[in-house]
Design an enzyme around this catalytic site. Structure first.
Site, PDB file in Angstrom:
ATOM      1  N   CYS A   2      25.068 108.318   5.187  1.00 37.70           N
ATOM      2  CA  CYS A   2      24.299 107.210   5.760  1.00 37.70           C
ATOM      3  C   CYS A   2      25.273 106.291   6.499  1.00 37.70           C
ATOM      4  O   CYS A   2      26.479 106.410   6.356  1.00 37.70           O
ATOM      5  CB  CYS A   2      23.637 106.395   4.664  1.00 37.70           C
ATOM      6  SG  CYS A   2      22.669 107.400   3.541  1.00 37.70           S
ATOM      7  N   ARG A  26      25.047 109.079  11.758  1.00 33.71           N
ATOM      8  CA  ARG A  26      25.363 109.362  10.356  1.00 33.71           C
ATOM      9  C   ARG A  26      24.125 109.679   9.530  1.00 33.71           C
ATOM     10  O   ARG A  26      24.228 110.059   8.358  1.00 33.71           O
ATOM     11  CB  ARG A  26      26.107 108.181   9.729  1.00 33.71           C
ATOM     12  CG  ARG A  26      27.386 107.819  10.446  1.00 33.71           C
ATOM     13  CD  ARG A  26      28.015 106.603   9.813  1.00 33.71           C
ATOM     14  NE  ARG A  26      28.409 106.845   8.453  1.00 33.71           N
ATOM     15  CZ  ARG A  26      29.564 107.354   8.066  1.00 33.71           C
ATOM     16  NH1 ARG A  26      30.453 107.686   8.975  1.00 33.71           N
ATOM     17  NH2 ARG A  26      29.836 107.541   6.802  1.00 33.71           N
ATOM     18  N   TRP A  74      20.290 109.147   5.604  1.00 28.16           N
ATOM     19  CA  TRP A  74      20.112 110.587   5.595  1.00 28.16           C
ATOM     20  C   TRP A  74      19.842 110.916   4.143  1.00 28.16           C
ATOM     21  O   TRP A  74      20.741 110.827   3.309  1.00 28.16           O
ATOM     22  CB  TRP A  74      21.383 111.264   6.088  1.00 28.16           C
ATOM     23  CG  TRP A  74      21.256 112.715   6.370  1.00 28.16           C
ATOM     24  CD1 TRP A  74      20.271 113.357   7.057  1.00 28.16           C
ATOM     25  CD2 TRP A  74      22.183 113.741   5.984  1.00 28.16           C
ATOM     26  NE1 TRP A  74      20.529 114.698   7.122  1.00 28.16           N
ATOM     27  CE2 TRP A  74      21.689 114.971   6.475  1.00 28.16           C
ATOM     28  CE3 TRP A  74      23.381 113.755   5.282  1.00 28.16           C
ATOM     29  CZ2 TRP A  74      22.344 116.179   6.281  1.00 28.16           C
ATOM     30  CZ3 TRP A  74      24.032 114.954   5.099  1.00 28.16           C
ATOM     31  CH2 TRP A  74      23.523 116.153   5.599  1.00 28.16           C
ATOM     32  N   ASN A 100      26.014 103.967   0.932  1.00 32.46           N
ATOM     33  CA  ASN A 100      26.269 105.288   1.505  1.00 32.46           C
ATOM     34  C   ASN A 100      26.977 106.106   0.441  1.00 32.46           C
ATOM     35  O   ASN A 100      27.985 105.656  -0.098  1.00 32.46           O
ATOM     36  CB  ASN A 100      27.149 105.132   2.752  1.00 32.46           C
ATOM     37  CG  ASN A 100      27.684 106.463   3.255  1.00 32.46           C
ATOM     38  OD1 ASN A 100      27.021 107.487   3.119  1.00 32.46           O
ATOM     39  ND2 ASN A 100      28.875 106.450   3.827  1.00 32.46           N
ATOM     40  N   GLY A 101      26.455 107.288   0.112  1.00 34.77           N
ATOM     41  CA  GLY A 101      27.088 108.128  -0.899  1.00 34.77           C
ATOM     42  C   GLY A 101      26.065 108.571  -1.934  1.00 34.77           C
ATOM     43  O   GLY A 101      24.853 108.530  -1.693  1.00 34.77           O
ATOM     44  N   GLU A 479      32.516 129.157  18.691  1.00 36.60           N
ATOM     45  CA  GLU A 479      32.154 127.776  18.998  1.00 36.60           C
ATOM     46  C   GLU A 479      30.929 127.721  19.922  1.00 36.60           C
ATOM     47  O   GLU A 479      30.056 126.867  19.768  1.00 36.60           O
ATOM     48  CB  GLU A 479      33.367 127.041  19.609  1.00 36.60           C
ATOM     49  CG  GLU A 479      33.101 125.630  20.081  1.00 36.60           C
ATOM     50  CD  GLU A 479      32.557 124.680  19.009  1.00 36.60           C
ATOM     51  OE1 GLU A 479      32.511 125.028  17.824  1.00 36.60           O
ATOM     52  OE2 GLU A 479      32.146 123.567  19.396  1.00 36.60           O
ATOM     53  N   LYS A 483      27.554 125.772  18.907  1.00 35.42           N
ATOM     54  CA  LYS A 483      27.018 124.688  19.743  1.00 35.42           C
ATOM     55  C   LYS A 483      25.563 124.977  20.086  1.00 35.42           C
ATOM     56  O   LYS A 483      24.710 124.116  19.980  1.00 35.42           O
ATOM     57  CB  LYS A 483      27.871 124.598  21.016  1.00 35.42           C
ATOM     58  CG  LYS A 483      28.113 123.260  21.575  1.00 35.42           C
ATOM     59  CD  LYS A 483      29.156 122.390  20.936  1.00 35.42           C
ATOM     60  CE  LYS A 483      29.037 122.112  19.498  1.00 35.42           C
ATOM     61  NZ  LYS A 483      30.210 121.644  18.833  1.00 35.42           N
ATOM     62  N   GLU A 486      23.243 124.699  16.859  1.00 37.29           N
ATOM     63  CA  GLU A 486      23.080 123.396  16.201  1.00 37.29           C
ATOM     64  C   GLU A 486      22.274 122.400  17.033  1.00 37.29           C
ATOM     65  O   GLU A 486      21.638 121.523  16.467  1.00 37.29           O
ATOM     66  CB  GLU A 486      24.426 122.794  15.771  1.00 37.29           C
ATOM     67  CG  GLU A 486      25.259 122.208  16.861  1.00 37.29           C
ATOM     68  CD  GLU A 486      26.499 121.481  16.352  1.00 37.29           C
ATOM     69  OE1 GLU A 486      26.463 120.905  15.253  1.00 37.29           O
ATOM     70  OE2 GLU A 486      27.518 121.494  17.068  1.00 37.29           O
ATOM     71  N   HIS A 502      30.073 148.236  15.163  1.00 35.89           N
ATOM     72  CA  HIS A 502      30.019 148.379  13.701  1.00 35.89           C
ATOM     73  C   HIS A 502      28.752 147.780  13.120  1.00 35.89           C
ATOM     74  O   HIS A 502      28.679 147.503  11.928  1.00 35.89           O
ATOM     75  CB  HIS A 502      31.270 147.757  13.069  1.00 35.89           C
ATOM     76  CG  HIS A 502      32.524 148.430  13.534  1.00 35.89           C
ATOM     77  ND1 HIS A 502      32.946 149.641  13.040  1.00 35.89           N
ATOM     78  CD2 HIS A 502      33.408 148.089  14.502  1.00 35.89           C
ATOM     79  CE1 HIS A 502      34.051 150.013  13.664  1.00 35.89           C
ATOM     80  NE2 HIS A 502      34.354 149.071  14.569  1.00 35.89           N
ATOM     81  N   LYS A 601      26.977 113.481  11.388  1.00 32.75           N
ATOM     82  CA  LYS A 601      28.282 113.548  12.058  1.00 32.75           C
ATOM     83  C   LYS A 601      29.415 113.879  11.082  1.00 32.75           C
ATOM     84  O   LYS A 601      30.236 114.734  11.367  1.00 32.75           O
ATOM     85  CB  LYS A 601      28.562 112.225  12.776  1.00 32.75           C
ATOM     86  CG  LYS A 601      29.854 112.217  13.576  1.00 32.75           C
ATOM     87  CD  LYS A 601      29.754 113.095  14.808  1.00 32.75           C
ATOM     88  CE  LYS A 601      31.023 113.150  15.606  1.00 32.75           C
ATOM     89  NZ  LYS A 601      31.021 114.306  16.522  1.00 32.75           N
TER      90      LYS A 601
HETATM   91  O1  M6R Z   1      34.741 115.777  11.181  1.00 30.64           O
HETATM   92  P1  M6R Z   1      35.092 117.219  11.038  1.00 30.64           P
HETATM   93  O2  M6R Z   1      35.853 117.749  12.176  1.00 30.64           O
HETATM   94  O3  M6R Z   1      35.761 117.531   9.725  1.00 30.64           O
HETATM   95  O4  M6R Z   1      33.693 117.969  11.014  1.00 30.64           O
HETATM   96  C1  M6R Z   1      33.608 119.345  10.776  1.00 30.64           C
HETATM   97  C2  M6R Z   1      32.222 119.861  11.070  1.00 30.64           C
HETATM   98  O5  M6R Z   1      31.279 119.236  10.254  1.00 30.64           O
HETATM   99  C3  M6R Z   1      31.825 119.641  12.543  1.00 30.64           C
HETATM  100  O6  M6R Z   1      32.748 120.206  13.416  1.00 30.64           O
HETATM  101  C4  M6R Z   1      30.435 120.251  12.804  1.00 30.64           C
HETATM  102  O7  M6R Z   1      30.507 121.644  12.750  1.00 30.64           O
HETATM  103  C5  M6R Z   1      29.887 119.752  14.138  1.00 30.64           C
HETATM  104  N1  M6R Z   1      28.499 119.467  14.005  1.00 30.64           N
HETATM  105  C6  M6R Z   1      30.028 120.727  15.234  1.00 30.64           C
HETATM  106  O8  M6R Z   1      29.492 120.278  16.434  1.00 30.64           O
END
Ligand code: M6R
Length: 606
Positions: A2, A26, A74, A100-101, A479, A483, A486, A502, A601
């Site tokens: 959060c 967040r 969240w 938060n937590g 990656e 992208k 997500e 395979h 995030k």
């Molecule tokens: O803050 P971090 O780099 O540790 O985060 C790692 C992942 O949570 C982050 O890269 C996540 O995969 C992103 N949503 C990718 O766009």
């Protein structure tokens, strides 16, 4: 996860809302504020985004107040609804808390509090906090918070206001980030620096166990037994403007377009006389020069940057780079010791699994080098050494500029290691030259945005995508697939191209297109065979290549291309292409790429 923000001083209600808007990445399933008005507590909260809260408060936005706290949630305990939204109050509605937590022992605490007469209204773990503070409160809010905190288990960042104390915010943190600042007439606390930048650039990064009391004139920090603690501010170079959208439709788009300048910032001062200059790791030099293996941990996009580092460094030196996702590493038997260097890569510096991996490594005596973007993050504070990305705040949940700058910084680290191991050669000198040219060549990639968009829109209605690559193209494929899935919610998977036969090739057909990362490099001929195999299955083929590749148009349905450049640097040059491809598909499908569903995030819980 959060976001919390608290402000005290000369403020209006909309300052709190503006702070929340910065933290919405967040969590965004509900939001709320609490402030003091005519000596009584005013609480507004609702399910949904900050925008609906803002609308609800439209009449009050310009109202002058002296104090307020706010929260964007969240959900972890209790479904996202109006009641479970923060802030939460005590029985008498005299004090209010944002959190938060996770409070792990909330059930036991709730039972005990109910037995002595406290009434609960929500399903959240958080609600035990205001009731516990109420239980201990006589006249001293700091003392009551201190006593309550002693009973809490789990991770938390908490801010508390009380009607009897109209000019202070009190709170604490353990395991969740909390930053404090005192500016000109306004003091504030927040989960990250972005809501605070407009008041001051001098930030106090609170530490686990700190209990703070902040007023517009200053702050005090105590430990859990009430002893005063000294906490010095850190000066942050980020500006308030860099945390704005600046006319772009989404933060993600803005952050992709910032990549050339961010890379310039990452490189700045780090190349001198054609060699890499990283004074931050001077104390690690002997270990980096002699260790056979280098361990690297990271999650998500950061782990793909780490994988590129492995290909890069193993190709230039004799060091073995062992990359693992943090969520696996942290539960394995540690087979390393004080002669090991662990590189922990995390944009936010708050990813729970990466932090636990660091703690495990440190408990075995390993030396930890953090690669992060966030000054004062938990990762930075807990690591022995840190290299900063200097990419500025990344607001969109989708990592973009942080990925590109991670690649650049890891490559610099790689070249430094090559030098320390006496394995420097002509290729390294050329790479230094190419690194310095990156900002300009990235600009050239971005100048092709219209074409990338055009191609992306042709593929927006497919349900699946297969990304393939070889060598350094493979982490780029991973990656690219991450992208796309997500932010557009299209199913995307990635494989090393040689693995297709395979199993995965069975999936391909007219409904299952392929996105091939195929620059004209040493592995192009192999990639070409794989692409022909895909076409033979009637799969549509998008190829991301380099301008010097002449024959790819014979097989591809669509070609995306970047300038011909040093082979090892294609992951950097190609990053904006895979990001823009995913961005335009997500946008065309009506999804908000800055706030993808179910994602946050920083993943500060397991
Ligand atoms: O803050 P971090 O780099 O540790 O985060 C790692 C992942 O949570 C982050 O890269 C996540 O995969 C992103 N949503 C990718 O766009």
């Amino acid at each position: 996860m959060c976001g919390i923000v608290g402000l005290v001083g000369e403020i209006v209600v909309s300052d709190l809302i503006e702070g929340l808007e910065k933290l919405e990445y967040r969590g965004y399933d509900s939001a709320g504020v609490a402030f003091l008005r005519d000596s009584s507590l005013c609480v507004e909260k609702n399910k949904g985004r900050v925008a609906s809260l803002k609308e609800k408060l439209s009449e009050l936005l310009n109202e002058r107040i002296t104090l307020g706290i706010a929260h964007t949630r969240w959900a972890t305990h209790g479904e996202p609804n109006d009641i479970n939204a923060h802030p939460h109050t005590d029985c008498q509605s005299k004090l209010c808390v944002v959190h938060n937590g996770i409070i792990e022992n909330f059930k036991e605490l709730k039972k005990r509090l109910e037995e002595v007469g406290h009434r609960f209204g929500s399903d959240t773990d958080t609600e035990v906090i205001p009731h516990l503070i109420e239980e201990y409160y006589t006249t001293d809010l700091v003392e009551a918070v201190r006593k309550a905190v002693k009973l809490l288990e789990g991770s938390f960042a908490i801010a508390v206001i009380h009607v009897d104390h109209p000019d202070i915010i009190v709170g604490t943190r353990k395991g969740s980030p909390l930053i404090l600042t005192v500016g000109n007439g306004v003091a504030g606390i927040a989960s990250d620096v972005t809501p605070l930048l407009k008041y001051s650039k001098d930030m106090v990064f609170l530490e686990d166990g700190d209990i703070f009391c902040v007023s517009k004139g200053g702050f005090e920090v105590f430990d859990v037994v009430g002893r005063k603690k000294e906490r010095k501010p850190t000066h942050i170079d980020w500006t308030y403007e860099t945390a704005q959208k600046s006319g772009y439709k989404h933060y993600m788009l803005k952050e992709i377009f910032e990549e050339p300048s961010c890379v310039a910032a990452t490189l700045s001062g780090r190349i001198k006389s054609a060699k890499v200059h990283l004074p931050e790791i001077e104390e690690l030099q002997d270990l980096l020069a002699s260790s056979k293996t280098l361990k690297v941990v990271a999650c998500g996009t950061s782990s793909y940057a780490a994988l590129s580092f492995k290909y890069f460094l193993e190709n230039l030196s004799d060091v073995c780079v062992d990359v693992e996702v943090s969520s696996e590493f942290r539960y394995k038997r540690p087979n390393f010791d004080e002669n090991t260097v662990l590189v922990a890569v995390s944009q936010s510096g708050e990813t729970a699994d990466t932090l636990e991996s660091v703690r495990l490594a440190k408990s075995k005596g390993a030396k930890v080098l953090a690669i992060t973007n966030v000054v004062g993050s938990t990762l930075m504070r807990e690591s022995d050494h840190t290299l900063l990305l200097n990419a500025g705040p990344e607001i969109s949940v989708a990592a973009t500029k942080s990925y590109v700058t991670q690649l650049v910084l890891l490559y610099l680290l790689g070249l430094k290691i090559v030098e320390l191991r006496d394995q420097w050669n002509e290729r390294c000198t050329k790479l230094i030259d190419s690194l310095l040219r990156l900002p300009e060549v990235l600009d050239a990639t971005l100048s092709r945005t219209e074409h990338i968009k055009e191609v992306a829109l042709k593929y927006k209605d497919f349900q699946h995508f297969m990304y393939i690559g070889r060598g350094l193209g493979y982490p780029t494929a991973l990656e690219g697939a991450l992208k796309l899935k997500e932010i557009s919610y299209i199913h995307a998977t990635a494989y090393p191209a040689g693995e297709l036969k395979h199993g995965p090739i069975a999936l391909l057909g007219p409904e299952f297109p392929v996105f091939a990362i195929a620059p004209f490099d040493a592995l192009y001929a192999k990639m070409k065979n794989n692409m022909i195999e895909c076409k033979a299955r009637k799969a549509k083929l998008v190829v991301l290549t380099s301008d010097d590749c002449e024959d790819v148009r014979e097989i591809a349905d669509d070609v995306l291309s970047v300038n011909s450049f040093s082979e090892q640097l294609y992951p950097v040059l190609m990053a904006p292409v895979i990001q823009l491809f995913a961005y335009y598909i997500a946008d065309a499908l009506g999804h908000d790429p800055d706030k993808p569903k179910n994602l946050a995030k920083s993943v500060t819980v397991e």
